[in-house]
Design an enzyme around this catalytic site. Structure first.
Site, PDB file in Angstrom:
ATOM      1  N   CYS A  37     -11.182  15.339  29.855  1.00  0.00           N
ATOM      2  CA  CYS A  37      -9.984  15.812  30.540  1.00  0.00           C
ATOM      3  C   CYS A  37     -10.236  16.099  32.018  1.00  0.00           C
ATOM      4  O   CYS A  37      -9.305  16.126  32.810  1.00  0.00           O
ATOM      5  CB  CYS A  37      -9.491  17.080  29.870  1.00  0.00           C
ATOM      6  SG  CYS A  37      -9.006  16.818  28.170  1.00  0.00           S
TER       7      CYS A  37
ATOM      8  N   ASN B 151     -10.293  25.787  31.566  1.00  0.00           N
ATOM      9  CA  ASN B 151      -9.933  25.543  30.158  1.00  0.00           C
ATOM     10  C   ASN B 151      -8.713  26.360  29.725  1.00  0.00           C
ATOM     11  O   ASN B 151      -8.069  26.027  28.723  1.00  0.00           O
ATOM     12  CB  ASN B 151     -11.082  25.952  29.223  1.00  0.00           C
ATOM     13  CG  ASN B 151     -12.372  25.195  29.438  1.00  0.00           C
ATOM     14  OD1 ASN B 151     -13.449  25.747  29.220  1.00  0.00           O
ATOM     15  ND2 ASN B 151     -12.301  23.944  29.857  1.00  0.00           N
TER      16      ASN B 151
ATOM     17  N   ASP C 248     -19.390  23.767  18.946  1.00  0.00           N
ATOM     18  CA  ASP C 248     -19.177  23.367  20.337  1.00  0.00           C
ATOM     19  C   ASP C 248     -20.381  23.855  21.143  1.00  0.00           C
ATOM     20  O   ASP C 248     -20.871  24.956  20.913  1.00  0.00           O
ATOM     21  CB  ASP C 248     -17.889  23.992  20.908  1.00  0.00           C
ATOM     22  CG  ASP C 248     -17.346  23.216  22.101  1.00  0.00           C
ATOM     23  OD1 ASP C 248     -16.193  22.765  22.041  1.00  0.00           O
ATOM     24  OD2 ASP C 248     -18.094  23.042  23.087  1.00  0.00           O
TER      25      ASP C 248
ATOM     26  N   CYS D 229     -12.392   3.843   7.482  1.00  0.00           N
ATOM     27  CA  CYS D 229     -12.966   5.005   8.170  1.00  0.00           C
ATOM     28  C   CYS D 229     -12.583   4.926   9.651  1.00  0.00           C
ATOM     29  O   CYS D 229     -11.976   3.952  10.105  1.00  0.00           O
ATOM     30  CB  CYS D 229     -14.484   5.081   7.988  1.00  0.00           C
ATOM     31  SG  CYS D 229     -15.460   3.933   8.993  1.00  0.00           S
TER      32      CYS D 229
ATOM     33  N   LYS E  65     -18.137  28.640  23.754  1.00  0.00           N
ATOM     34  CA  LYS E  65     -16.834  28.511  23.086  1.00  0.00           C
ATOM     35  C   LYS E  65     -16.919  28.804  21.594  1.00  0.00           C
ATOM     36  O   LYS E  65     -16.022  29.437  21.024  1.00  0.00           O
ATOM     37  CB  LYS E  65     -16.281  27.093  23.292  1.00  0.00           C
ATOM     38  CG  LYS E  65     -15.816  26.823  24.706  1.00  0.00           C
ATOM     39  CD  LYS E  65     -15.209  25.426  24.804  1.00  0.00           C
ATOM     40  CE  LYS E  65     -14.827  25.144  26.256  1.00  0.00           C
ATOM     41  NZ  LYS E  65     -14.242  23.802  26.411  1.00  0.00           N
TER      42      LYS E  65
HETATM   43 ZN   LIG Z   1     -15.289   1.794   8.151  1.00  0.00          ZN
END
Ligand SMILES: [Zn+2]
Length: 255
Positions: free
Chosen positions: A187, A67, A59, A170, A83
């Site tokens: 957020c 937070n 991070d 995926c 963090k």
């Molecule tokens: Zn894929």
């Protein structure tokens, strides 16, 4: 495992779905966590609790006061600290037997392969699509499974992907190519309830453990390509199956 480690994980070991073999696998595993925010924080607590032997924590953000209503491993004294480093400090205090590697950096297309190298599973709890697609493409290229956990207000999404395997989707098969640009779905704009993101983080930790236990114990059904959609308000859960996109530019040629 030594007697004190056996004692620590006794409640896992007695579960038939995990057992001694499953716990031994968890102890030997390496999980890379992308994002140490609202999802990564509770996910780390449960993965560390499960005894995952090696945890890479990525991070580039600093802990902010806003937070703390959801990023449960941080306290007031962590405000202003990176963090990833604060998470490693938390981990060392929680269980010194586990290895934590902090990277105070933003995962990008350029550094993704290096950051996830050696992982048994990558748990992505990052907050934007550009990072998520970079993580996914790197996982497909490296042949590493990906558990993705995401939250939008009161809707959580958790899924594991093995796009490097034949016939398996995926993450890019799921969301498409439209989100590669840096966007902002953070957020800060939308608000987030701490307990809701905690549910999604714990759900993600469990999904990652299912990946790790594949072929080892009965909990090890990764449910590849099944996106579990959690409606936190009702609450309710539904599951969508994602098919491999034969045109996917990440995984179509990978298997
Ligand atoms: Zn894929």
């Amino acid at each position: 495992m030594t007697p004190d480690r056996l004692d620590r994980f006794a409640r896992h070991i007695v579960l038939p779905e995990v057992g001694g073999a499953g716990q031994a696998k968890l102890v030997q595993s390496h999980v890379v966590l992308v994002g140490m925010g609202g999802i990564g924080s509770p996910a780390l607590q449960y993965l560390a609790g499960a005894g995952i032997g090696r945890l890479t924590l990525i991070d580039d953000d600093l802990v902010e006061a806003s937070n703390l209503q959801r990023q449960t491993i941080f306290g007031t004294e962590d405000i202003g600290k990176p963090k990833a480093e604060a998470a490693a400090v938390w981990l060392a205090a929680f269980d010194p037997a586990l290895v934590g590697i902090a990277h105070v950096t933003r995962l990008t297309r350029e550094n993704a392969a290096e950051l996830i190298a050696g992982a048994d599973v990558v748990l992505d709890g990052s907050d934007n699509f550009a990072t998520r697609l970079a993580v996914s493409d790197a996982c497909v290229a490296a042949g590493i499974p990906l558990t993705s956990a995401a939250l939008g207000r009161f809707q959580g999404q958790v899924a594991s992907f093995a796009g490097h395997r034949e016939g398996h989707a995926c993450y890019r098969c799921f969301v498409g190519d439209a989100f590669d640009a840096e966007d902002c779905d953070s957020c800060a704009d939308t608000g987030v309830l701490g307990a809701m993101v905690g549910m999604v983080g714990a759900f993600g930790a469990m999904a990652a453990m299912r990946v790790l236990l594949e072929g080892v114990s009965t909990l090890g059904d990764p449910q590849w390509g099944q996106v579990h959609v959690l409606d936190g308000l009702k609450p309710a859960l539904r599951t969508m199956r994602i098919a491999k996109d034969p045109e996917c530019r990440a995984c179509a040629s990978a298997a």
